[in-house]
Design a protein around this motif. Structure first.
Motif, PDB file in Angstrom:
ATOM      1  N   TYR A 125       0.827  -1.212   0.000  1.00 15.79           N
ATOM      2  CA  TYR A 125       0.000   0.000   0.000  1.00 15.79           C
ATOM      3  C   TYR A 125       0.861   1.262   0.000  1.00 15.79           C
ATOM      4  CZ  TYR A 125      -1.576   3.769   3.098  1.00 15.79           C
ATOM      5  OH  TYR A 125      -1.766   4.990   3.681  1.00 15.79           O
ATOM      6  N   ARG A 126       1.885   1.307   0.869  1.00 21.48           N
ATOM      7  CA  ARG A 126       2.702   2.518   0.979  1.00 21.48           C
ATOM      8  C   ARG A 126       3.490   2.782  -0.314  1.00 21.48           C
ATOM      9  NH1 ARG A 126       2.827   5.070   5.565  1.00 21.48           N
ATOM     10  NH2 ARG A 126       2.117   4.079   7.503  1.00 21.48           N
ATOM     11  N   ARG A 135       2.672   2.024  -3.404  1.00 22.82           N
ATOM     12  CA  ARG A 135       1.787   2.541  -4.457  1.00 22.82           C
ATOM     13  C   ARG A 135       1.240   3.919  -4.117  1.00 22.82           C
ATOM     14  NH1 ARG A 135       3.071  -2.089  -4.870  1.00 22.82           N
ATOM     15  NH2 ARG A 135       2.930  -3.378  -6.743  1.00 22.82           N
ATOM     16  N   TYR A 136       1.031   4.173  -2.811  1.00 30.13           N
ATOM     17  CA  TYR A 136       0.558   5.492  -2.425  1.00 30.13           C
ATOM     18  C   TYR A 136       1.644   6.543  -2.682  1.00 30.13           C
ATOM     19  CZ  TYR A 136      -1.371   9.256   0.406  1.00 30.13           C
ATOM     20  OH  TYR A 136      -1.854  10.473   0.819  1.00 30.13           O
ATOM     21  N   LYS A 137       2.888   6.156  -2.440  1.00 23.35           N
ATOM     22  CA  LYS A 137       3.993   7.073  -2.720  1.00 23.35           C
ATOM     23  C   LYS A 137       4.070   7.383  -4.210  1.00 23.35           C
ATOM     24  CE  LYS A 137       9.004   7.556  -2.152  1.00 23.35           C
ATOM     25  NZ  LYS A 137      10.234   6.892  -1.656  1.00 23.35           N
ATOM     26  N   THR A 138       3.886   6.352  -5.054  1.00 25.31           N
ATOM     27  CA  THR A 138       3.868   6.558  -6.518  1.00 25.31           C
ATOM     28  C   THR A 138       2.731   7.489  -6.911  1.00 25.31           C
ATOM     29  OG1 THR A 138       4.802   4.350  -6.882  1.00 25.31           O
ATOM     30  CG2 THR A 138       3.670   5.391  -8.747  1.00 25.31           C
ATOM     31  N   PHE A 139       1.569   7.298  -6.322  1.00 30.85           N
ATOM     32  CA  PHE A 139       0.409   8.149  -6.649  1.00 30.85           C
ATOM     33  C   PHE A 139       0.688   9.608  -6.291  1.00 30.85           C
ATOM     34  CE2 PHE A 139      -3.578  10.181  -5.395  1.00 30.85           C
ATOM     35  CZ  PHE A 139      -4.313  10.032  -6.575  1.00 30.85           C
ATOM     36  N   LYS A 140       1.270   9.855  -5.111  1.00 27.78           N
ATOM     37  CA  LYS A 140       1.558  11.238  -4.697  1.00 27.78           C
ATOM     38  C   LYS A 140       2.573  11.900  -5.633  1.00 27.78           C
ATOM     39  CE  LYS A 140       2.727  10.962  -0.364  1.00 27.78           C
ATOM     40  NZ  LYS A 140       3.076  11.445   0.996  1.00 27.78           N
ATOM     41  N   ASN A 141       3.553  11.114  -6.089  1.00 31.48           N
ATOM     42  CA  ASN A 141       4.590  11.677  -6.957  1.00 31.48           C
ATOM     43  C   ASN A 141       4.084  11.969  -8.367  1.00 31.48           C
ATOM     44  OD1 ASN A 141       6.442  11.552  -4.892  1.00 31.48           O
ATOM     45  ND2 ASN A 141       7.262   9.555  -5.503  1.00 31.48           N
ATOM     46  N   ASP A 189      -7.196   9.374 -13.147  1.00 29.28           N
ATOM     47  CA  ASP A 189      -8.048   8.189 -13.244  1.00 29.28           C
ATOM     48  C   ASP A 189      -7.259   6.994 -13.756  1.00 29.28           C
ATOM     49  OD1 ASP A 189     -10.208   9.525 -12.299  1.00 29.28           O
ATOM     50  OD2 ASP A 189     -11.147   9.879 -14.243  1.00 29.28           O
ATOM     51  N   LYS A 190      -6.462   7.254 -14.800  1.00 33.76           N
ATOM     52  CA  LYS A 190      -5.651   6.188 -15.376  1.00 33.76           C
ATOM     53  C   LYS A 190      -4.597   5.708 -14.376  1.00 33.76           C
ATOM     54  CE  LYS A 190      -4.376   3.550 -18.818  1.00 33.76           C
ATOM     55  NZ  LYS A 190      -5.266   2.455 -19.288  1.00 33.76           N
ATOM     56  N   VAL A 228      -4.119   1.926 -12.856  1.00 33.88           N
ATOM     57  CA  VAL A 228      -2.879   1.164 -12.983  1.00 33.88           C
ATOM     58  C   VAL A 228      -2.387   0.693 -11.605  1.00 33.88           C
ATOM     59  CG1 VAL A 228      -0.424   1.321 -13.579  1.00 33.88           C
ATOM     60  CG2 VAL A 228      -2.155   2.257 -15.135  1.00 33.88           C
ATOM     61  N   LEU A 229      -2.427   1.631 -10.630  1.00 34.48           N
ATOM     62  CA  LEU A 229      -1.925   1.291  -9.300  1.00 34.48           C
ATOM     63  C   LEU A 229      -2.808   0.258  -8.601  1.00 34.48           C
ATOM     64  CD1 LEU A 229      -0.806   4.820  -8.045  1.00 34.48           C
ATOM     65  CD2 LEU A 229       0.645   2.939  -8.805  1.00 34.48           C
ATOM     66  N   LEU A 230      -4.127   0.386  -8.748  1.00 31.97           N
ATOM     67  CA  LEU A 230      -5.039  -0.577  -8.142  1.00 31.97           C
ATOM     68  C   LEU A 230      -4.845  -1.969  -8.741  1.00 31.97           C
ATOM     69  CD1 LEU A 230      -8.297   1.561  -7.854  1.00 31.97           C
ATOM     70  CD2 LEU A 230      -6.946   0.649  -5.955  1.00 31.97           C
ATOM     71  N   LYS A 231      -4.683  -1.996 -10.104  1.00 29.71           N
ATOM     72  CA  LYS A 231      -4.490  -3.286 -10.775  1.00 29.71           C
ATOM     73  C   LYS A 231      -3.167  -3.914 -10.358  1.00 29.71           C
ATOM     74  CE  LYS A 231      -4.634  -5.591 -15.251  1.00 29.71           C
ATOM     75  NZ  LYS A 231      -5.471  -6.658 -14.652  1.00 29.71           N
ATOM     76  N   SER A 232      -2.118  -3.081 -10.239  1.00 32.78           N
ATOM     77  CA  SER A 232      -0.821  -3.631  -9.838  1.00 32.78           C
ATOM     78  C   SER A 232      -0.865  -4.152  -8.397  1.00 32.78           C
ATOM     79  CB  SER A 232       0.278  -2.576  -9.978  1.00 32.78           C
ATOM     80  OG  SER A 232       0.122  -1.550  -9.008  1.00 32.78           O
TER      81      SER A 232
END
Length: 398
Positions: free
Chosen positions: A335-336, A338-344, A352-353, A357-361
């Protein structure tokens, strides 16, 4: 290993006295026992002495160490019993519900166990298995009494002493000591017909009863009032005799000694006009409600079995706690990351895309690993068991 060391119920009173633990000594005894046990709790009442413990030591070693710490004569080990693990849990559930009492279904043991548990908590002598077990046992005892409605036919050594005293014509009573048993005896006396009640205590301020027939006297003055009573009920926590033959008047009187160690000098039983009953004789007195209580208790025994199984299940699940923590850490790491990737990237990508991608990964981390394990187990010939587990984890709601 969790276990209990206790004094056998069929042992003579003079032996039980030598293996008793006075409540004011609980703290010092617990401190000493904590040095040889991982957890320890003392249960000592007029009819039982038991030490519940948790240890990694074997049976012979821990029993000898407990005897040493309590300064008990090892020649008396033959008068004790010992249960471990599941048998110990079953024993405690039976005890707290009154199945193992000399007076079947007596209503004091639940409160006595609660008090013993509170003392152990304050002494920090319980913290893991024993703590959880006694929490469940106390809940079990409460539910058992509520469901069986044993409170409608209360019984205890105190109630038997008062009822028998009345049956023998007593109108004036003296109660020595105002602890749990003493206060209960006073309650039974107050609930019926009587002329006078003397309550002898060392601290007269602890008793607050608004009844002109009740007189609170200092414990050291008790001998001055013996001549005025028909029945003495003694239930102090003193480690020595408090009622001596030389102090008693030459008059008809009945005395009930509910204490262990005994409060009343044994020779008093041979005095003319005085009838003396110790806790063993009181326990053997006929109780017209005994059969009725036995039937009710047996019909509600499923409550004991339920809490016993609940504790054993808790123990099994607790054994896999380290693996549960590892699983949670794995989930937290995924979780952390992917959350870090999302923030960056949330301001540089289509959000949305990016979220898709992050949810699927995230799901792929576990799904792909499950697929790999499924393949490996198929090759090893263990597909069915593995597939069953994976289906229970992933096919929720299908």
């Amino acid at each position: 290993m969790i276990g209990v060391l206790g004094v056998k119920s069929n042992v003579k009173l003079e032996i039980r006295e030598k293996l008793s633990i006075i409540q004011k000594h609980y703290d010092s005894c617990l401190e000493s026992l904590k040095e040889v046990c991982d957890e320890v709790l003392i249960l000592s009442t007029c009819n039982r002495t038991e030490v519940y413990f948790n240890t990694s030591k074997d049976y012979e070693e821990i029993i000898l160490e407990i005897f040493d710490r309590l300064h008990w004569d090892k020649n008396y080990i033959k008068y004790t019993f010992h249960y471990e693990n599941e048998k110990m849990v079953d024993h405690l559930m039976r005890v707290i519900c009154g199945f193992d009492s000399l007076i079947l279904g007596e209503d004091q043991i639940l409160a006595q166990i609660k008090d013993a548990y509170e003392i152990a908590l304050q002494s920090k002598s319980v913290k893991k298995d024993i703590q959880k077990l006694f929490q469940m046992a106390i809940t079990c005892g409460k539910e058992f009494r509520f469901e069986s409605k044993l409170y409608t036919i209360p019984v205890s050594s105190a109630s038997i002493a008062v009822n028998e005293g009345r049956r023998m014509g007593a109108r004036s009573f003296m109660v020595l000591g105002y602890g749990e048993v003493g206060s209960l005896a006073c309650k039974y006396i107050l609930s019926g017909s009587f002329d006078k009640l003397y309550i002898a205590v060392r601290n007269t301020s602890v008793v607050n009863i608004d009844d002109k027939r009740v007189e609170i006297i200092h414990f050291n003055e008790r001998q001055n009032f013996y001549k005025d009573v028909d029945c003495i009920i003694s239930c102090t926590s003193a480690p020595h005799i408090v009622v001596h033959s030389a102090e008693l008047p030459e008059k008809k009187m009945v005395i009930y000694d509910l204490a262990v160690p005994r409060d009343v000098e044994e020779s008093i039983g041979c005095m003319k006009n005085i009838q003396l009953y110790d806790i063993d004789r009181i326990s053997l007195m006929n109780d017209e409600n005994c059969h009725k209580r036995e039937e009710i208790m047996n019909s509600n025994k499923y409550i004991l079995d339920k809490y016993m199984q609940e504790f054993l299940d808790w123990q099994k699940i607790r054994d896999i706690s380290p693996e549960i923590r590892k699983l949670k850490k794995c989930g937290e790491d995924v979780y952390r990351k992917r959350y870090k990737t999302f923030k960056n990237k949330k301001y540089t990508k289509d959000t949305d895309k990016l979220a898709e991608v992050l949810l699927k990964s995230t799901s792929n981390v576990y799904v792909n690993r499950a697929i790999e394990v499924l393949k490996e187990e198929q090759l090893k010939g263990r597909l069915d068991e593995c597939l069953n587990i994976i289906q229970r984890i992933f096919y929720v709601g299908e």
